[in-house]
Design an enzyme around this catalytic site. Structure first.
Site, mmCIF file in Angstrom:
data_model
loop_
_atom_site.group_PDB
_atom_site.id
_atom_site.type_symbol
_atom_site.label_atom_id
_atom_site.label_comp_id
_atom_site.label_asym_id
_atom_site.label_seq_id
_atom_site.Cartn_x
_atom_site.Cartn_y
_atom_site.Cartn_z
ATOM 1 N N LEU A 55 0.846 -1.185 0.000
ATOM 2 C CA LEU A 55 0.000 0.000 0.000
ATOM 3 C C LEU A 55 0.884 1.238 0.000
ATOM 4 C CD1 LEU A 55 -2.730 -0.771 2.725
ATOM 5 C CD2 LEU A 55 -2.983 -0.937 0.246
ATOM 6 N N ASP A 56 0.347 2.340 -0.525
ATOM 7 C CA ASP A 56 1.044 3.620 -0.419
ATOM 8 C C ASP A 56 1.315 3.908 1.059
ATOM 9 O OD1 ASP A 56 0.461 3.789 -3.086
ATOM 10 O OD2 ASP A 56 -1.107 5.301 -2.868
ATOM 11 N N ARG A 57 2.365 4.619 1.311
ATOM 12 C CA ARG A 57 2.717 4.980 2.683
ATOM 13 C C ARG A 57 1.558 5.661 3.420
ATOM 14 N NH1 ARG A 57 8.311 7.853 4.531
ATOM 15 N NH2 ARG A 57 7.922 7.877 6.759
ATOM 16 N N THR A 59 -1.670 5.478 2.793
ATOM 17 C CA THR A 59 -2.921 4.715 2.818
ATOM 18 C C THR A 59 -2.884 3.722 3.972
ATOM 19 O OG1 THR A 59 -3.128 4.884 0.402
ATOM 20 C CG2 THR A 59 -4.419 3.176 1.485
ATOM 21 N N ARG A 155 -6.174 7.190 -6.455
ATOM 22 C CA ARG A 155 -5.854 8.614 -6.332
ATOM 23 C C ARG A 155 -5.793 9.293 -7.708
ATOM 24 N NH1 ARG A 155 -0.585 8.347 -2.625
ATOM 25 N NH2 ARG A 155 -0.796 10.633 -2.636
#
Length: 246
Positions: A55-57, A59, A155
């Protein structure tokens, strides 16, 4: 189960499902491997561990790690073949005209800005299904089902739709959400000199994963909605404009 501040949602002999907090890395940064990450924490506890997806940092939510090579290969193929349902909860800016829909736009890395993604005709096919759960006027709570797993997919697609994820510093304005921005007659609490944001991080959460393991057992794993997002949703509901009340 809590492990050095990391919440274990599910664990068996083959894999671990972790609820990642916003701001924590899934894997170490290539440029700074000293940073704390889920991979590092789990490796210290379990020894050899395998990354299935990330996951994105910024998120929060569910991340899977495999405990052995066989499971790693199996779970990785589930993601590659899209045989795993990935449900996200997000808060977007504004009110979407269509309450359900699909965004089918290819995504590639931005030609100039490294690490930033963009819609591009030569990009990889990217499909995001969405459903508005609640329309608050100024913001909307939206459920996302991503049929592909591109970097920053939700996003990028929501920016393209004109309704970026709240507090997104890369694809939106990045501004924190203040209660005073939508609550009428807002007053500072006694002793407060300035207002603290009700949400000051990306409003995106990996909520549910549905898949069958190698033994054909169905797993429906859910990571509880974080307190900060839940608090914002409660305030939005309480202060919703009469114009958008159902």
């Amino acid at each position: 189960m809590e492990l050095r501040g990391v919440s274990i949602i599910f664990e068996n002999e083959d894999f671990i499902a972790v609820n990642k907090s916003a701001g924590m890395l899934t894997i170490p940064d290539r440029h700074d491997e000293t940073q704390l990450s889920l991979y590092k924490i789990l490796s210290q506890q379990y020894g050899k561990i395998f990354i299935v997806h990330r996951l994105d940092r910024d998120t929060s939510g569910l991340v899977l790690f495999a405990k052995n090579e066989v499971t790693h290969k199996y779970l990785s193929q589930l993601f590659e073949k899209r045989n795993i349902e990935k449900i996200y909860l997000g808060i977007v800016k504004g009110s979407l005209p269509d309450k359900t829909g699909t965004i089918n736009e290819p995504i590639a890395e931005h030609p100039v800005h490294k690490g930033v993604m963009a819609i591009h005709k030569k990009g990889k096919p990217s499909l995001t299904e969405y459903k508005v759960l609640e329309d608050y006027g100024i913001y909307s709570a939206v459920q996302f089902n991503i049929q592909s797993g591109r970097t920053h997919q939700i996003r990028v697609h929501m920016k393209y739709a004109g309704h970026p994820i709240a507090c997104d510093a890369v694809y939106g304005d990045g501004k924190p959400i203040l209660l005073s921005s939508f609550k009428k007659k807002y007053k500072l609490s006694k002793g407060e000199e300035e207002e603290r944001p009700i949400l000051n991080r990306l409003a995106l959460h990996s909520y549910r994963l549905n898949f069958k393991d190698a033994n054909n057992n169905l797993h429906t794993l859910e990571a509880p909605v974080p307190k900060d997002i839940k608090a914002l949703l409660q305030q939005l509901k309480k202060n919703r404009s009469p114009a958008v009340l159902k």
